[in-house]
Write an enzyme that holds these catalytic residues in place. Structure first.
Site, PDB file in Angstrom:
ATOM      1  N   HIS A  28      -6.584  -0.960   5.487  1.00  0.00           N
ATOM      2  CA  HIS A  28      -6.160  -0.747   4.105  1.00  0.00           C
ATOM      3  C   HIS A  28      -6.767   0.564   3.632  1.00  0.00           C
ATOM      4  O   HIS A  28      -7.441   0.630   2.613  1.00  0.00           O
ATOM      5  CB  HIS A  28      -6.554  -1.926   3.218  1.00  0.00           C
ATOM      6  CG  HIS A  28      -5.400  -2.497   2.474  1.00  0.00           C
ATOM      7  ND1 HIS A  28      -5.493  -3.107   1.260  1.00  0.00           N
ATOM      8  CD2 HIS A  28      -4.084  -2.525   2.789  1.00  0.00           C
ATOM      9  CE1 HIS A  28      -4.298  -3.499   0.868  1.00  0.00           C
ATOM     10  NE2 HIS A  28      -3.421  -3.156   1.777  1.00  0.00           N
TER      11      HIS A  28
ATOM     12  N   HIS B  64       4.713   2.183   8.911  1.00  0.00           N
ATOM     13  CA  HIS B  64       3.872   1.009   8.779  1.00  0.00           C
ATOM     14  C   HIS B  64       4.541  -0.235   9.361  1.00  0.00           C
ATOM     15  O   HIS B  64       3.908  -1.036  10.033  1.00  0.00           O
ATOM     16  CB  HIS B  64       3.575   0.792   7.291  1.00  0.00           C
ATOM     17  CG  HIS B  64       2.509  -0.191   7.021  1.00  0.00           C
ATOM     18  ND1 HIS B  64       1.188   0.148   6.990  1.00  0.00           N
ATOM     19  CD2 HIS B  64       2.561  -1.526   6.793  1.00  0.00           C
ATOM     20  CE1 HIS B  64       0.468  -0.925   6.743  1.00  0.00           C
ATOM     21  NE2 HIS B  64       1.281  -1.958   6.626  1.00  0.00           N
TER      22      HIS B  64
END
Ligand SMILES: Nc1ncnc2c1ncn2[C@@H]1O[C@H](COP(=O)(O)OP(=O)(O)O)[C@@H](O)[C@H]1O
Ligand SMILES: [Mg+2]
EC number: 6.3.5.3
Lengths: 730, 81, 230, 81
Positions: free
Chosen positions: A93, A47
């Site tokens: 998300h 990430h």
């Protein structure tokens, strides 16, 4: 806690493989303690480090004369004239939203807003690109309702209009939905803030909410493949507080009007760790932080927890020396926490103390530079077998149209966007429902257009073509409003990159995106990568979402999709008589139940020529409505225009499925007064053809017709219909 | 029979409402409040003929499936009458 | 016309209504921070704007109703200063007791943002004099808690005293349940104070007061005020 | 000392949340539920040195002024510890 022995299990739990851990030992010159290990783990997570995608992201075009900041900042910045800039980015998300749809989606909106106002921009528009599983999957409705109310719950409260987006349904997302949120902001060109720390000795300041134990390991979770036991990870869900975010926006923008800020960075994934690291690293400096001075929500928090917490609504800033009181007064007025938690140093190290005792000491540059970067093996996606047109079933067009207009991917999204405040700020000039949303640049007669697009079924069949198509469609949607497309943000959602087949999708999509961005002068200025979107080994359809932004210089010269009057001529611009590409079309999927063939080709040179032509016509005021042809093909585009204007049409076109529902690219439907049609057709030569005339309350071709009311019932009814059945949490 | 279900946020989960209530009470001059939390109280009227054990099991099922969001919330069940 | 817009933490339509006021009156309203208890004495109009004051936590408008400025708002209300509460501002006015009734969660529990049709029930007020009672107006709503409730005596009082300012209706002007977006008692969308000088309404007239935004039906409310108050 | 405040709608005020819960439970196949109501439970941590009577009076004041809207809501207060 910092004395805990680092075992191979602990290393593995932190998502570091043996090779990566060996590099940790080398950089540290000793065994790290647990806090340090935690920092490595989040900094080197997929990430934060983009370790699988970096090589390919570098191939995307990122510059143009109007690009002020490309990728690498919190958000991209492009010049929009008059001393202003558009600042925008999209972010995923996905995992949090699957686990807790309301809070996952809400905090996704909060995070992307912070990326934008961190740069000094006032957010002016939110968009969201959503992908759900099959409508009849037991979890789908619960996920839709949670995600939509979460996006609304956050965006409505902060007072930024949610004006656009897209929604697809496919069983491939049953176990892994996608929630991609985009924010567009406007900032003065001479007052952009970045995260580059400067000035040894300058105070490092924490503002916003207090730090709790929220989402610890969230960043690592977003990079790990899902499995059935992910329930265990539930407590890592963060709760958003949009009210605090609203205060934070106002307080930050107020402080930005002074000269107190040197650098500013939001605390997103990996919270305090990545924000402080990034600021120091960009400035080539070191940083000392006294962690015991961080505002804490709970008693007994450890340095490890403080560094890894993903509590929301927090920012880190470097201030000019002596300006602390200016900043403190503003944050206190807005009832936000404010604390000087450290100083910049010239050591190039991050030194963390806890009540005076050093609890972590790491070198910044080596850690950032040594972040793993992989050239993962990849396999190109095999070319799909071409669709044999003879096998495509023919159903009467009236029936096909009604079914398509009420199908999951084409049905009206009104049920969704009516739950979003899409008008707050008083500048929404084109509400959701058109090709791109348009917000007026406050106080002017100019506008920003924004859209998000991706057709995952095309990308799955041919990642290069699908990548191109996603960019081309975004560009086309902006163009259809009359906007000059400026730049894109991308959100690359894929499965596990350690599988060569998946990595091949990433590589192919990047190639297609790069080609299209280059050909259309539509560079990538920001983006986000979300990998490991898999459940039990099953990857999502590859979904490289493109968010596009364009500018309209005169709102009086803007087009909308609604048919404005009876008796107008309807023209198609682009494409040709041979149109009829049914491979990967919605007709094939919805009517024949097949997902087959190659996606329609995108000829970028033709795309650009046609789009520039159409935009010129809109800007010259020569057309009265415009809509690009995308999912569902020509007749669906005409039907959408008819519904928007509540005026029907009579067409003289071939009624084969290929002609009506083929998804050939680079086409627009326009209307204009009948009296002007002949001269326009003459001017456009072979690029345009007349297909009919507006009027009545039905769509008519030859002897057959379907009432607009029938189409509307199918189109408007589908989503409310599925959502009104059991709302269970399941 | 009545079931009273108290749904509240799990410890450690941010409670923006509670935080706001605390702030409002303070600014209204109510001192001496150290913390505030807001939860839900759901009251159900159940058919009288169910025995307490069955009722509790069913209400527990309702909580897990609908009334509480067990990702971030916990709940307690009281049966009366 | 001297106007003030009260800004609460979490207000988010404060700028929108200020833009409309400036556009209609040619004068910038004073933006008044909720924590400042001293409201100028020479105001003609006080606006409580839409938004999510204090996040709409606990109850919409409940915390704003306790703000330091509210004492001054009450005093000026007593003196007959005109007040307009839009959406969250309406909720605040109900919470302060300056208007009767309360606003609860929408009947269908979802947030709704869309244009609705309204019937202007009384044009005999400083807010509505410029409306044509025969014409249905179209104005957006955007709220989660706009379900107006009042007990029966209050309802009767409102009707008797001609204090229902606007009701939700359909495009043809019929006040029917299908046109009620949120479950409000008797389709009530806006109510007046006893002296008819305070109006609270859920729809946002400031959102359709500019042709660029797709309509101007909200504008007459502000031109009515301008005419009455300057 | 802890105060638990239960705020609920007055009888006769229609409760959209309770109604939705009832409908959802029914459609999920939970029969035998006759009615459902949703209220709030607010928990306050108070300074320990206050005596119960003073505490109750202050919490009552908080309820009337902020925590409940007495136009539509009623409340009960429980003190513990
Ligand atoms: N999740 C969403 N949120 C807000 N608006 C949406 C959403 N999904 C779709 N829309 C809006 O619905 C309209 C139709 O979407 P779509 O079919 O994706 O358009 P297009 O084919 O032109 O890209 C667009 O105006 C879009 O912005
Ligand atoms: Mg389009």
């Amino acid at each position: 806690m910092s004395d805990a022995k680092i075992t191979p299990e602990i290393v593995a739990e932190h998502g570091l493989n043996a090779e990566e851990y060996a590099r940790v030992l080398e950089i540290m010159g000793r065994e790290p303690n647990i806090t340090e290990l935690g920092i490595f783990s989040v900094m080197w997570s997929e990430h934060c480090s983009y370790k699988s995608s970096k090589k390919w992201l570098k191939t995307l075009p990122t510059t143009a004369p109007w690009v002020i900041h490309g990728p690498g900042e919190n958000a991209g910045v492009v010049d929009i004239g008059d001393g202003l800039t558009a600042v925008f980015k999209m972010e995923s998300h996905n995992h949090p939203s699957f686990i807790e749809p309301y809070q996952g989606a809400a905090t996704g909106v909060g995070g992307i807003l912070r990326d934008v106002f961190t740069m000094g921009a006032r957010p002016v528009a939110n968009l969201n690109a959503l992908r759900f599983g099959a409508p009849d999957h037991p979890k789908t409705r619960h996920l839709i309702s949670g995600v939509v109310s979460g996006i609304g719950g956050y965006g409505n409260c902060v007072g930024v209009p949610t004006v656009g987006g897209e929604v697809n349904f496919h069983p491939g997302y049953n176990g892994n939905i996608l929630v991609n949120a985009m924010t567009v902001g406007i900032a003065p060109a001479d007052r952009i803030f970045t995260s580059q720390a400067r000035g040894v000795g300058n105070p490092v300041v924490y503002v916003g909410s207090k730090t709790g134990r929220d989402g610890i390991h969230g960043a690592t979770m977003a990079s790990a493949e899902f499995s059935a036991d992910s329930e265990e990870k539930r407590p890592t869900v963060q709760v958003g507080d949009p009210f605090t975010e609203k205060l934070l926006i106002e307080a930050c923008l107020e402080l930005m009007d002074t000269d107190a800020i040197v650098a500013i960075q939001d605390m997103g994934a990996a919270g305090l760790t990545s924000s402080s690291f990034e600021m120091a690293s960009k400035g080539g400096l070191g940083v000392d932080l006294a962690l015991d001075t961080v505002p804490m929500r709970e008693a007994g928090m450890t340095p490890y927890e403080l560094m890894l917490s993903e509590s929301q609504e927090r920012m880190l800033m470097v201030l000019q020396p002596g300006k602390e009181h200016v900043a403190r007064a503003i944050f206190e007025k807005w009832h936000l926490d404010f604390a000087v938690i450290g100083r910049l140093t010239d050591t190039g190290r991050m030194v963390l103390t806890w009540h005076g005792e050093t609890v972590a000491d790491l070198p910044i540059d080596p850690l950032a530079e040594a972040a793993p970067e992989y050239d993962r093996p990849w396999e190109p996606t095999p070319a799909p077998a071409p669709l044999d047109p003879a096998t495509v079933p023919v159903v009467p067009w009236t029936e096909a149209l009604t079914r398509l207009m009420g199908s999951p991917d084409l049905a009206s999204r009104r049920w969704i966007w009516e739950q979003y405040d899409h008008m707050v700020m008083g500048d929404t000039v084109q509400r959701p429902g058109g090709d791109a949303a348009v917000v007026r640049i406050h106080g002017t007669d100019r506008g920003l257009a924004a859209t998000t697009d991706c057709t995952p079924r095309y990308v799955g069949a041919d990642p290069v073509m699908g990548g191109r198509q996603a960019v081309a469609e975004a560009w086309r949607n902006l163009t259809a409003t009359g906007a000059r497309p400026l730049a894109v943000t991308d959100n690359l959602n894929f499965g596990n990159p350690e599988k060569p087949r998946i990595m091949g999708q990433v590589v192919g999509a990047c190639q297609g995106i790069a080609e299209a961005c280059r050909a259309l002068d539509f560079p990538v200025v920001s983006g986000n990568v979300s990998l490991y979107n898999e459940t039990e080994g099953q990857a999502i359809p590859p979904t490289p979402t493109i968010g596009g932004v364009g500018v309209i210089d005169d709102l009086d010269r803007m087009a909308t999709v609604a048919v404005p009057a009876e008796g107008e001529a309807i023209l198609v611009i682009g494409g040709g008589p041979a149109d009829g590409w049914l491979g990967q079309s919605l007709y094939l999927r919805e009517i024949a139940g097949r997902e087959e063939g190659a996606p329609p080709p995108v000829d970028l040179a033709v795309e650009r020529r046609t789009g520039d032509l159409v935009r010129g016509l809109i800007q010259a005021g020569r057309v009265t409505a415009c809509h690009d042809v995308s999912d569902g093909g020509l007749l669906v585009a005409v039907a959408e225009m008819a519904l928007a204007g509540s005026i029907g049409a009579t067409l003289s076109v071939d009624t084969t499925p290929a002609a009506l529902f083929g998804e050939d690219q680079g086409r627009y439907v326009v209307t204009l007064p009948e009296a002007e049609a002949a001269s326009l057709l003459a001017d456009l030569g072979g690029t345009a053809r007349r297909i009919g005339v507006t009027g009545g309350d039905a769509l008519v071709i030859g002897a057959d017709s379907v009432a607009l009311a029938t189409v509307r019932t199918a189109h408007d009814g589908w989503l409310p219909g599925i959502m009104s059945s059991t709302p269970g949490r399941s | 029979m009545k079931a009273r279900i108290h749904v509240s946020l799990k410890p450690g989960v941010l409670d923006p409402q509670g935080k706001a209530i605390l702030g409002a009470l303070e600014s209204m001059g109510f001192d001496g409040v150290q913390d505030a939390r807001q939860g839900k109280l759901i009251e159900l009227d159940l058919d009288d003929d169910t025995d307490a054990d069955t009722a509790r099991a069913r209400v527990d099922d309702m909580c897990r499936r609908l009334l509480a969001n067990t990702v971030i919330e916990k709940y307690t069940i009281d049966l009366e009458g | 016309m001297k106007a003030a817009v009260i800004v609460f933490p979490g207000s988010n339509c404060d700028r929108d209504v200020a833009v409309t006021l400036r556009d209609v009156t040619g004068q910038d309203p004073r933006m008044h921070w909720h924590a400042d208890p001293d409201l100028p004495e020479d105001l003609d109009l006080i606006v409580l704007p839409g938004g999510f004051s204090h996040g709409d936590y606990l109850r919409c408008g409940a915390m704003a109703a306790q703000a330091p400025v509210i004492a001054a708002v009450r005093r000026q209300a007593q003196r007959g200063v005109a007040m307009l509460g839009i959406c969250n501002g309406f909720q605040v006015l109900c919470e302060t007791g300056l208007l009767p009734g309360a606003l609860m969660r929408n009947r269908d529990l979802t947030y709704i943002c869309k244009d609705v049709h309204l019937k202007v029930v009384t044009t005999d007020t400083i807010f509505t004099s410029r409306y044509d009672p025969a014409r249905v107006v179209r104005i957006p709503i955007a709220h989660h808690d706009g379900n107006y409730v009042a007990d029966l005596p209050t309802q009767c009082m409102l009707e008797d005293e001609d204090r229902v300012a606007v009701r939700y209706c359909d495009a043809a002007g019929r006040v029917v349940d299908e046109a009620n977006p949120n479950g409000s008692t008797a389709n009530i969308a806006g109510v007046l104070s006893e002296n008819h000088r305070i109006l609270g309404l859920m729809p946002h007239p400031e959102r359709l007061a500019d042709p660029r935004l797709g309509g101007t039906d909200g504008r007459a409310l502000f031109t009515s005020l301008l005419e009455a108050l300057s």
